[in-house]
Motif scaffolding. Structure first.
Motif, PDB file in Angstrom:
ATOM      1  N   CYS A 296      44.417  69.018  29.501  1.00 32.49           N
ATOM      2  CA  CYS A 296      44.548  67.847  29.803  1.00 32.49           C
ATOM      3  C   CYS A 296      45.741  67.130  29.013  1.00 32.49           C
ATOM      4  N   SER A 297      46.753  66.524  29.750  1.00 38.14           N
ATOM      5  CA  SER A 297      47.738  65.773  28.793  1.00 38.14           C
ATOM      6  C   SER A 297      47.762  64.400  29.492  1.00 38.14           C
ATOM      7  N   THR A 298      48.027  63.225  28.624  1.00 37.25           N
ATOM      8  CA  THR A 298      48.176  61.994  29.088  1.00 37.25           C
ATOM      9  C   THR A 298      49.556  61.172  28.713  1.00 37.25           C
ATOM     10  N   LEU A 299      50.177  60.703  29.556  1.00 38.98           N
ATOM     11  CA  LEU A 299      51.190  59.880  29.137  1.00 38.98           C
ATOM     12  C   LEU A 299      50.602  58.288  29.258  1.00 38.98           C
ATOM     13  N   TYR A 300      51.061  57.495  28.046  1.00 39.67           N
ATOM     14  CA  TYR A 300      50.702  56.323  27.895  1.00 39.67           C
ATOM     15  C   TYR A 300      52.106  55.391  28.171  1.00 39.67           C
ATOM     16  N   LEU A 301      51.764  54.325  29.193  1.00 41.62           N
ATOM     17  CA  LEU A 301      53.189  53.687  29.549  1.00 41.62           C
ATOM     18  C   LEU A 301      52.930  52.234  28.932  1.00 41.62           C
ATOM     19  N   PRO A 302      53.663  51.660  27.910  1.00 40.88           N
ATOM     20  CA  PRO A 302      53.433  50.157  27.546  1.00 40.88           C
ATOM     21  C   PRO A 302      53.768  49.331  28.710  1.00 40.88           C
ATOM     22  N   THR A 303      52.689  48.621  29.004  1.00 42.32           N
ATOM     23  CA  THR A 303      53.085  47.580  30.023  1.00 42.32           C
ATOM     24  C   THR A 303      53.684  46.240  29.933  1.00 42.32           C
ATOM     25  N   ALA A 304      53.998  46.041  28.454  1.00 43.40           N
ATOM     26  CA  ALA A 304      54.577  44.988  28.165  1.00 43.40           C
ATOM     27  C   ALA A 304      56.315  45.073  28.305  1.00 43.40           C
ATOM     28  N   ILE A 305      56.661  46.210  28.571  1.00 43.85           N
ATOM     29  CA  ILE A 305      57.921  46.636  28.570  1.00 43.85           C
ATOM     30  C   ILE A 305      58.576  46.123  30.016  1.00 43.85           C
ATOM     31  N   PHE A 306      57.657  45.879  31.072  1.00 46.80           N
ATOM     32  CA  PHE A 306      58.087  45.309  32.104  1.00 46.80           C
ATOM     33  C   PHE A 306      58.048  43.713  32.355  1.00 46.80           C
ATOM     34  N   ASP A 307      58.875  43.182  33.122  1.00 47.24           N
ATOM     35  CA  ASP A 307      58.751  41.700  33.578  1.00 47.24           C
ATOM     36  C   ASP A 307      58.008  41.400  34.588  1.00 47.24           C
ATOM     37  N   PHE A 308      57.291  42.190  35.029  1.00 50.19           N
ATOM     38  CA  PHE A 308      56.304  42.104  36.169  1.00 50.19           C
ATOM     39  C   PHE A 308      54.987  42.765  35.960  1.00 50.19           C
TER      40      PHE A 308
END
Length: 226
Positions: A193-205
């Motif tokens: 099991c691998s996971t990808l963490y996407l930072p939410t603050a890089i989006f302007d929405f």
């Protein structure tokens, strides 16, 4: 099976200040640093930032040191191969020699790395899970963390397209944004099991799931080849 390694390729070889027969021998025989390897190589570690310390094993007498290339931003795994944002710059470094350090600290095959003090800092993420199953062929790959991370990336691409990104845009975004890739489980056979963490603050929405559904918008397109 793909090729296991690239052989020494004389074309374009960098030999530092060496010239003549020495440079020719380096080009013809020198182990390439494109893959991560025992003496360092192309690790492309996102957190290898200002203030980092790395301890390399010295494997041959008279070993020299070279460094590069520099990335402005990159996600863990650099999943698009050249997906990081490359940059010009310089490296200010200091070198100490720990005599007998390989034996003292057990650094016999790969470097030890201490992250710098200016890594990408985010506190909120949306995370995508992948397991080691090839859904195109219904093949179960036994504890294959690479396959699991690939699936986590594909799941993230699918998610981002619901907000109006093209598949190509989402793919490039994950290669250049400071995502975090983690091996979250290699304990339960047969699936890693691998996971990808996407930072939410890089989006302007707001990229998070809501009851109203994704806010799809025209986000343009990147250049593609036919």
């Amino acid at each position: 099976m793909p090729a296991l390694a690239l052989p020494p390729l004389a074309a374009g070889a960098l030999a530092g200040t060496a010239d003549g027969d020495t440079a020719s021998r380096i080009a013809a025989e020198g182990a390439r640093t494109v893959p991560a390897r025992e003496n360092g190589g192309n690790h492309d570690i996102k957190n290898f930032t200002r203030g980092s310390r790395v301890f390399y094993p010295v494997l041959v007498p008279g070993a020299l040191l070279s460094g590069g290339d520099l990335h402005f931003s990159q996600g863990d795994g650099e999943i698009t191969f050249c997906g990081a944002i490359e940059m010009g710059g310089y490296i200010d470094l200091h070198v100490d020699l720990i005599k007998g350090g390989m034996e003292k600290y057990g650094v016999t095959t790969n470097p030890i790395f201490m992250p710098g003090n200016v890594p990408p800092q985010y506190t909120e993420f949306i995370s995508f899970v992948g397991i080691s199953v090839d859904h195109d062929t219904d093949t179960n790959h036994y504890l294959d963390a690479t396959m699991a991370y690939r699936n986590a990336c594909l799941n993230a691409v699918d998610y981002l397209t619901t907000f109006g990104y093209s598949g190509e845009q989402a793919y490039l975004l994950l290669g250049s944004a400071p995502i975090e890739g983690r091996i979250s489980g290699v304990v339960d056979i047969p699936n890693a099991c691998s996971t990808l963490y996407l930072p939410t603050a890089i989006f302007d929405f707001d990229i998070k799931p809501t009851a109203e559904g994704p806010r799809k918008a025209d986000r343009g397109q990147c250049a593609v080849t036919s």
